[in-house]
Design a protein around this motif. Structure first.
Motif, mmCIF file in Angstrom:
data_model
loop_
_atom_site.group_PDB
_atom_site.id
_atom_site.type_symbol
_atom_site.label_atom_id
_atom_site.label_comp_id
_atom_site.label_asym_id
_atom_site.label_seq_id
_atom_site.Cartn_x
_atom_site.Cartn_y
_atom_site.Cartn_z
ATOM 1 N N SER A 1 0.823 -1.221 0.000
ATOM 2 C CA SER A 1 0.000 0.000 0.000
ATOM 3 C C SER A 1 0.850 1.261 0.000
ATOM 4 C CB SER A 1 -0.923 -0.001 1.220
ATOM 5 O OG SER A 1 -0.165 0.069 2.409
ATOM 6 N N TYR B 1 1.677 -1.895 -15.365
ATOM 7 C CA TYR B 1 1.409 -1.530 -13.974
ATOM 8 C C TYR B 1 2.317 -0.420 -13.461
ATOM 9 C CZ TYR B 1 -1.911 -5.298 -13.767
ATOM 10 O OH TYR B 1 -3.008 -6.082 -13.997
ATOM 11 N N ASN C 1 1.231 1.648 -10.477
ATOM 12 C CA ASN C 1 0.098 0.999 -9.808
ATOM 13 C C ASN C 1 0.294 0.991 -8.283
ATOM 14 O OD1 ASN C 1 -2.171 -0.877 -9.408
ATOM 15 N ND2 ASN C 1 -0.592 -2.444 -9.082
ATOM 16 N N ALA D 1 -4.485 -0.861 -2.853
ATOM 17 C CA ALA D 1 -5.155 -0.269 -1.686
ATOM 18 C C ALA D 1 -4.572 -0.799 -0.379
ATOM 19 C CB ALA D 1 -6.654 -0.557 -1.750
ATOM 20 N N ILE D 2 -4.139 -2.015 -0.367
ATOM 21 C CA ILE D 2 -3.658 -2.606 0.898
ATOM 22 C C ILE D 2 -2.408 -3.445 0.672
ATOM 23 C CG2 ILE D 2 -6.064 -2.744 1.683
ATOM 24 C CD1 ILE D 2 -5.602 -5.858 1.732
ATOM 25 N N ASP D 3 -1.747 -3.786 1.783
ATOM 26 C CA ASP D 3 -0.614 -4.703 1.749
ATOM 27 C C ASP D 3 -1.123 -6.140 1.650
ATOM 28 O OD1 ASP D 3 1.251 -2.608 2.218
ATOM 29 O OD2 ASP D 3 0.832 -2.709 4.368
ATOM 30 N N PRO E 1 -1.324 -9.917 2.664
ATOM 31 C CA PRO E 1 -1.179 -10.458 4.025
ATOM 32 C C PRO E 1 0.260 -10.801 4.406
ATOM 33 C CG PRO E 1 -3.137 -11.374 3.004
ATOM 34 C CD PRO E 1 -2.448 -10.545 1.948
ATOM 35 N N ALA F 1 1.799 -7.537 5.268
ATOM 36 C CA ALA F 1 1.153 -6.977 6.469
ATOM 37 C C ALA F 1 1.586 -7.732 7.727
ATOM 38 C CB ALA F 1 -0.369 -7.016 6.316
ATOM 39 N N LEU F 2 1.720 -9.042 7.620
ATOM 40 C CA LEU F 2 2.145 -9.838 8.775
ATOM 41 C C LEU F 2 3.603 -9.539 9.133
ATOM 42 C CD1 LEU F 2 0.291 -13.094 7.748
ATOM 43 C CD2 LEU F 2 -0.007 -11.955 9.959
ATOM 44 N N ALA G 1 -2.587 -14.344 -1.237
ATOM 45 C CA ALA G 1 -3.501 -13.212 -1.490
ATOM 46 C C ALA G 1 -2.659 -11.961 -1.728
ATOM 47 C CB ALA G 1 -4.418 -13.004 -0.296
ATOM 48 N N LYS H 1 0.317 -11.364 -7.432
ATOM 49 C CA LYS H 1 -0.191 -11.520 -8.793
ATOM 50 C C LYS H 1 -0.201 -12.996 -9.187
ATOM 51 C CE LYS H 1 -1.533 -9.873 -12.795
ATOM 52 N NZ LYS H 1 -2.916 -9.350 -12.887
ATOM 53 N N GLU H 2 -1.357 -13.460 -9.623
ATOM 54 C CA GLU H 2 -1.465 -14.875 -9.958
ATOM 55 C C GLU H 2 -0.752 -15.189 -11.268
ATOM 56 O OE1 GLU H 2 -5.116 -17.296 -9.072
ATOM 57 O OE2 GLU H 2 -5.319 -17.198 -11.239
ATOM 58 N N ASN I 1 -13.510 1.943 -2.842
ATOM 59 C CA ASN I 1 -12.314 1.242 -3.345
ATOM 60 C C ASN I 1 -12.502 0.840 -4.810
ATOM 61 O OD1 ASN I 1 -9.891 -0.476 -3.296
ATOM 62 N ND2 ASN I 1 -11.334 -2.193 -3.214
ATOM 63 N N GLU J 1 -9.600 -12.637 0.013
ATOM 64 C CA GLU J 1 -9.367 -13.915 0.675
ATOM 65 C C GLU J 1 -10.050 -13.960 2.036
ATOM 66 O OE1 GLU J 1 -5.485 -16.112 0.359
ATOM 67 O OE2 GLU J 1 -5.323 -15.507 2.445
ATOM 68 N N ARG K 1 -5.493 -13.870 9.860
ATOM 69 C CA ARG K 1 -4.233 -13.502 9.203
ATOM 70 C C ARG K 1 -4.499 -12.867 7.842
ATOM 71 N NH1 ARG K 1 -3.417 -17.324 12.848
ATOM 72 N NH2 ARG K 1 -1.409 -17.426 13.936
ATOM 73 N N THR L 1 -4.987 -9.099 8.163
ATOM 74 C CA THR L 1 -3.979 -8.386 8.960
ATOM 75 C C THR L 1 -3.939 -6.892 8.653
ATOM 76 O OG1 THR L 1 -2.632 -10.373 9.102
ATOM 77 C CG2 THR L 1 -1.520 -8.291 9.564
ATOM 78 N N PHE L 2 -3.993 -6.527 7.393
ATOM 79 C CA PHE L 2 -3.944 -5.104 7.054
ATOM 80 C C PHE L 2 -5.134 -4.372 7.669
ATOM 81 C CE2 PHE L 2 -4.888 -1.358 4.552
ATOM 82 C CZ PHE L 2 -3.648 -0.762 4.411
#
Lengths: 430, 430
Positions: A82, A93, A96, A99-101, A103, A106-107, A192, A195-196, B96, B196, B298, B301-302
């Protein structure tokens, strides 16, 4: 005198804990290292020294957050952040900003990690290379797809980094650059916000410079208690030496490293026997290619619809054309066949504690256009089993050669403990 | 006269193909239906009639794009869309806007689908409900977590919608609202770009009003050729009637529907035998709760780090506190136990073509705070096997009761074919 950037993560954590090193000093030292080396290595897609120093000062002022309090890490640039752009190794990208980190990031932050930047990835974690060079010789590839992560950790820029492996994208760069790479059991670390590429194979993995460091980082990323790795003795360890069906593709030097590794372990008291992949493993490589051939082009549907002109020719011609060629029944049959391989391997592990197998086909190839053959990595990736590569040797070109250990599904901690015991044995000369 | 919105997807596709219906007319008819009904049902978090009409006109002017050319669909609001906000059922994500469409949405658009809007989800596809009401009675729950998708398709607002299932989040809303819900084999449809919840269970699923429509939508989402479902005869079909260990939790009416279903199939020539879940299934529900208890906090987390105050009390107190309680060994052991259940069930399928089991514990519960018990859905979700619910009956409260069929891992097409054959048999009165 040892500079802070030279410390292993475990050493640095102990010094921070005891108050003999503050986070800002460590982070500043890593920044200096990056500034000194980045022009040669090009490991970073985005590097944020100011942000890292600001995180460091905040951590120095507060209580201990978790197991990796104050330790810098890099995140492969296909992992959402993020606070930094996330480019997926593609001009599509550019700029790009998720919106968020993810997981996993974030962990790490929750545990006190300091996000230093985003490391170079090949295009969508496929084969088209990024800018990174091998830290031991800039004329050679760092491997891929986690090119920047492998190079940054091996070059002492950061003690930790995230990579991802779909074929051989964590283990191979670690082997080529000379650090420890850990590809966990499939699904252990959340993918999560990553990028897949090929959902049936994509696995988030970790880089560090020691096995203890891997265990430390792993505990943080899983938000579980960090314990010292259990001690394992080499004596009596049942090791399956698996040359795989790709042995011919390994360089002479790499073959010798593995044969020597088997001998060293045997001399240290291990029971080493040969393991031949057979039965459901017939045509193993093609089954995996079928799965990637079906899943990868579909994962990139948005990009193909809206930005075809920004995809590399290599991607378009080699990897996205497969879609029409692979029919659904063939894809399903390949998935079933790989499931049978998983079961076959699980049965073999009744008689073996760990598999010894090459980490790569040889030293890092010359030139930057080819990131190397992942053939020795697919055994663990596609059977969902945990793998670790140890930087034990140097080849005739002066580049690192690694040794890979693979363990039973979900027995990651056992593999790490065995790797810790085996590392000094494997690193002996002669 | 049949309005276009009343047509099944297969019927509408045939009319569009033959030139007797244009896409704009179909889309306008669905918009009218939504406008007429939305105040009572509240299925949509975001509804974009102008965008849908614009897509429709573009499609009317061009060649046929794919199997679902011109057919409107809704996407659960935990699925990323580049042209619409994606709120994950949480105020944290108000406004979002993801950079790209999730692959499942991108593939639907590539096949000519018309994205009508985003359907209401519970908070992060967990238990805290959204605004949606049961289309048959606004005082009753539509089920969850794919509340809006189940309600929108059952209420004839759109022929197709995406949902996701971690426990019972596709099948249960379909059963409560009265449409067909399909929870594929785990991993069949990419969950990239889908928020997720519990990575070991999250499965993208589909809603439609007929089994043929499900097969049509499925082909589009997988980008595979659409073929008519093979004809299956009920006579000789080996059906395992599985009341599960949760039979006591089913209402009397629901139990009777299932007992009658078994009788109807038997009278039509099927060989129906009882299947009792035993062995590794001991404590099955708790193993799944352990996995979700470990993974879900988990995954968030964010959100927990940055927006704890915007999470519902229900989420914080019931689902996020589990993290500390569940240790890693217990989590790993639960995953291993569930893997053993998969193998046990696979062995049982050697003697059975399909399992007959309840879709839900009864009719939709009164009130909107509780989305119902997923206990009858976890058999298929956590064993990764394909499941479909058919809206065959109406209960004493005038609300739908469904019947669920579950097939072997990766035999999705066989389950759909059997469901198509069984649907008219199961829908007979008496």
């Amino acid at each position: 005198m040892t500079e802070p950037f030279e410390l292993s993560a475990t050493e640095a954590a102990a010094k921070i804990d005891s108050g003999t090193l503050n986070v800002e000093t460590l982070v500043a030292s890593c920044i200096d290292r990056i500034n000194a080396r980045e022009d040669a290595v090009l490991a970073w897609k985005h590097f944020d020294p100011e942000g890292a120093l600001s995180q460091a000062r905040t951590l120095d002022q507060g209580p201990k957050r978790g197991a990796i309090h104050g330790l810098p890490f890099g995140a492969k640039d296909i992992i959402d952040t993020s606070t930094m752009p996330t480019g997926h190794g593609s001009p599509i990208y550019e700029g790009n900003r998720p919106a968020i980190d993810a997981p996993c990031v974030a962990l790490s932050l929750q545990s006190g990690g300091v996000l230093m930047g985003k490391t170079v990835s090949t295009e969508f974690a496929s084969r088209h290379p990024g800018a990174t060079r091998n830290p031991h010789n800039p004329a050679h590839s760092p491997g891929g797809s986690s090119s920047g992560s492998g190079a940054a950790v091996a070059d002492l820029m950061v003690p930790f980094a995230f990579g991802t492996q779909t074929g051989g994208s964590v283990i191979r760069p670690a082997a080529f650059c000379g650090c420890v790479g850990y590809k966990p059991t499939y699904g252990l670390i959340s993918a999560a916000g990553v990028k897949e590429n090929t959902r049936s194979f994509d696995t988030v993995g970790l880089y560090a410079r020691t096995v203890d460091d891997i265990a430390l980082f792993r505990a943080a990323v899983l938000a579980i208690e960090h314990k010292a790795l259990p001690e394992r003795r080499i004596k009596g360890l049942r090791i399956a030496f698996c040359r795989t069906m790709f042995w011919d593709r390994a360089s002479e030097a790499n073959q010798k490293v593995l044969e020597d590794a088997a001998d060293k372990l045997r001399r240290a008291g291990a029971i080493v026997s040969d393991l031949t992949l057979e039965g459901p493993f017939d045509d193993y490589e093609n089954h995996g290619k079928t799965v990637t051939g079906f899943e990868f082009p579909r994962a990139l549907t948005f990009e193909r619809t809206h930005h075809m002109e920004k995809l590399s020719d290599e991607l378009k011609e080699k990897f996205l054309k497969a879609e029409e060629a692979i029919d659904f029944d063939k894809y399903q049959s390949a998935l079933n066949q790989l499931a049978a391989c998983r079961q076959w391997l699980a049965d073999k592990f009744a008689d073996h504690d760990v598999i010894l197998t090459p980490s790569a086909a040889g030293e890092a190839p010359e030139g930057l256009s080819y990131t190397g053959d992942p053939c020795f990595n697919i055994l663990a990736t596609w059977t969902y089993t945990p793998a670790i590569t140890l930087p034990t040797n140097t080849g005739p070109n002066g580049l690192p050669i690694g040794v890979q250990l693979v363990g039973p599904h979900r027995c990651d901690l056992a593999v790490l403990a065995i790797a810790k015991a085996a590392f000094p044995v494997l690193s002996e000369n002669g």
